[in-house]
Design an enzyme around this catalytic site. Structure first.
Site, PDB file in Angstrom:
ATOM      1  N   HIS A 254      22.864  54.518  52.966  1.00  0.00           N
ATOM      2  CA  HIS A 254      24.119  53.634  53.119  1.00  0.00           C
ATOM      3  C   HIS A 254      25.333  54.385  52.994  1.00  0.00           C
ATOM      4  O   HIS A 254      26.090  53.163  53.656  1.00  0.00           O
ATOM      5  CB  HIS A 254      23.516  52.362  51.570  1.00  0.00           C
ATOM      6  N   HIS A 320      19.357  49.242  41.979  1.00  0.00           N
ATOM      7  CA  HIS A 320      17.517  48.460  42.059  1.00  0.00           C
ATOM      8  C   HIS A 320      17.314  50.050  41.195  1.00  0.00           C
ATOM      9  O   HIS A 320      17.388  51.063  41.415  1.00  0.00           O
ATOM     10  CB  HIS A 320      16.986  49.088  43.577  1.00  0.00           C
ATOM     11  N   HIS A 412      48.238  16.699  18.326  1.00  0.00           N
ATOM     12  CA  HIS A 412      46.561  16.506  19.019  1.00  0.00           C
ATOM     13  C   HIS A 412      46.083  15.610  17.390  1.00  0.00           C
ATOM     14  O   HIS A 412      44.914  14.888  17.913  1.00  0.00           O
ATOM     15  CB  HIS A 412      45.577  17.923  18.261  1.00  0.00           C
TER      16      HIS A 412
END
Length: 425
Positions: A254, A320, A412
């Site tokens: 590669h 891999h 809140h």
């Protein structure tokens, strides 16, 4: 190949490499130019880096048709069969939206929605990669993505390799552009006159593509920042040296930065594989790149026991992993970190690269410790669904308000208590 003890192993450089300062600046300049000048910048950088003057960036239907005629029927059949295998595997990954209702009437759930648009990057340059088209496009199609855009560098003739376009036709991708590098990533992220922006970019590329993906992350999502390919073979005395060597070289070819390691309990196998690698290197067309990868980044490690070898594999966390031991399935459960696991003598790494069905876009350079292969899940997003009934709200609202005040968030708390006051009226 060098034969070493396990104590000498060093974790490879991360696939999240920042590159050099010069590379980072170059990528930022390219991205800025594409944002400001659109197609003009794309054409300039395509001429500069690829040596091609493009009038039109988009691949036409006629070009795709011509490419398909250049591929013989047998190869088209192989591509179609591989695509079928990939689709079948990824269809099993599809998640459904779900909701559950509790006794007090509360409804909770999760909504799964495909992304609107994704861009897939298919590398070019030293080789053509039809497999990358299939592995990126098919999971997106299975997920239900409405628009899949492909970018890939043109050859010196200004064309995209026929195999790449044939794979795109099979995968159902028709929105294709002859651009590569950082400029292609920028175009996908920000859009140009010719290319509409996408929501996510997937696919591997060189260091400039990786740096560009890092730079645009946040404007769009990305799959990963892929580093050089790597393979580790875990083997005992039952493995065949010539086959192990061939598998190691399948990744070494590669590029020069690729890594191919053997971890074995057999010194006899280690020596035989080392000799085989040297012999087979001479016969490879890409022998110069493969040799550099073998000599600079790859080794054979000899362990005293299989348990020690397995622990070393988990430390490497390979992209891999091939398991070539006497009872390979007994080892699979002991592997904690690997992108893809190839079990037994006949599960050579290229089986997964091209044909079996699982995705070959995998975490590199040890990042399998915390990440996974590309999948259908990469092409969807999830929304939580919360529908409280009045009964559930009245039962829990004061608890939630108290929780909010614990964090110092008075508004809140009041948002909850406002509903108490509404009920009192």
């Amino acid at each position: 190949m060098d034969i070493r003890s396990l104590s000498s192993y060093r974790i490879p450089r991360s696939s999240l490499d920042h590159g050099t300062e010069e590379q980072r600046k170059a990528v930022q300049t390219i991205i800025d130019d594409v944002r400001e000048q659109g197609d003009k910048a794309i054409k300039y950088y395509t001429a500069e880096f690829d040596g091609v003057q493009l009038d039109n960036l988009k691949v036409t239907d006629a070009e795709i048709d011509e490419a398909v005629t250049q591929i013989d029927e047998r190869m088209l059949s192989i591509l179609q069969e591989a695509a079928n295998n990939i689709a079948s595997f990824h269809e099993r990954q599809v998640q459904q939206s779900w909701m559950t209702t509790e006794e007090n009437g509360t409804i909770l759930g999760q909504k799964v929605t495909a992304l609107d648009a994704v861009g897939i990057y298919v590398p070019g340059g030293t080789a053509a990669y039809p497999s990358s088209v299939l592995m990126n496009a098919i999971p997106a199609q299975v997920a239900g993505v409405n628009r899949v855009v492909m970018v890939t560098p043109p050859g010196k003739d200004g064309k995209v390799p026929a195999g790449v376009l044939a794979a795109a036709r099979i995968a159902g991708v028709r929105d294709i552009y002859k651009i590569g590098g950082a400029q292609a990533v920028a175009a996908l992220a920000y859009g140009t006159e010719s290319i509409k922006p996408v929501d996510k970019i997937t696919g591997p590329g060189n260091i400039f593509v990786a740096l560009a993906k890092r730079e645009v992350f946040g404007i769009v999502d990305i799959d990963m920042i892929a580093g050089p390919s790597d393979i580790t073979v875990l083997a005992d005395e039952t493995a065949v040296a010539s086959e192990v060597a061939a598998d190691l070289l399948s990744q070494a070819e590669h590029g020069e930065l690729s890594q191919a390691n053997l971890v074995t309990t057999s010194m006899v196998l280690a020596e035989a594989v080392s000799e085989e690698v040297d012999r087979q290197l001479e016969e490879l067309p890409r022998h110069e790149m493969a040799r550099a990868a073998i000599e600079e980044n790859s080794s054979i490690y000899v362990a005293d026991t299989l348990a020690e070898a397995i622990e070393a594999v988990n430390k490497i966390a390979p992209e891999h992993l091939e398991i070539q031991v006497n009872q390979p399935m007994e080892v699979v459960g002991r592997i904690r970190h690997a992108g893809a696991i190839f079990v037994g003598r006949f599960s050579s790494e290229p089986v997964g690269d091209y044909f079996a069905g699982p995705n070959h876009t995998l975490p590199t350079s040890g990042t399998a410790r915390f990440s996974s292969p590309l999948s259908v899940e990469d092409f969807v997003k999830k929304s939580s669904i919360i529908a409280y009934s009045e009964a559930a709200f009245m039962l829990n609202a004061q608890k939630i308000a108290d929780f909010a005040r614990l964090e110092g968030l008075e508004a809140h708390a009041r948002a909850l208590e406002a509903r108490f006051k509404s009920e009192e009226k």
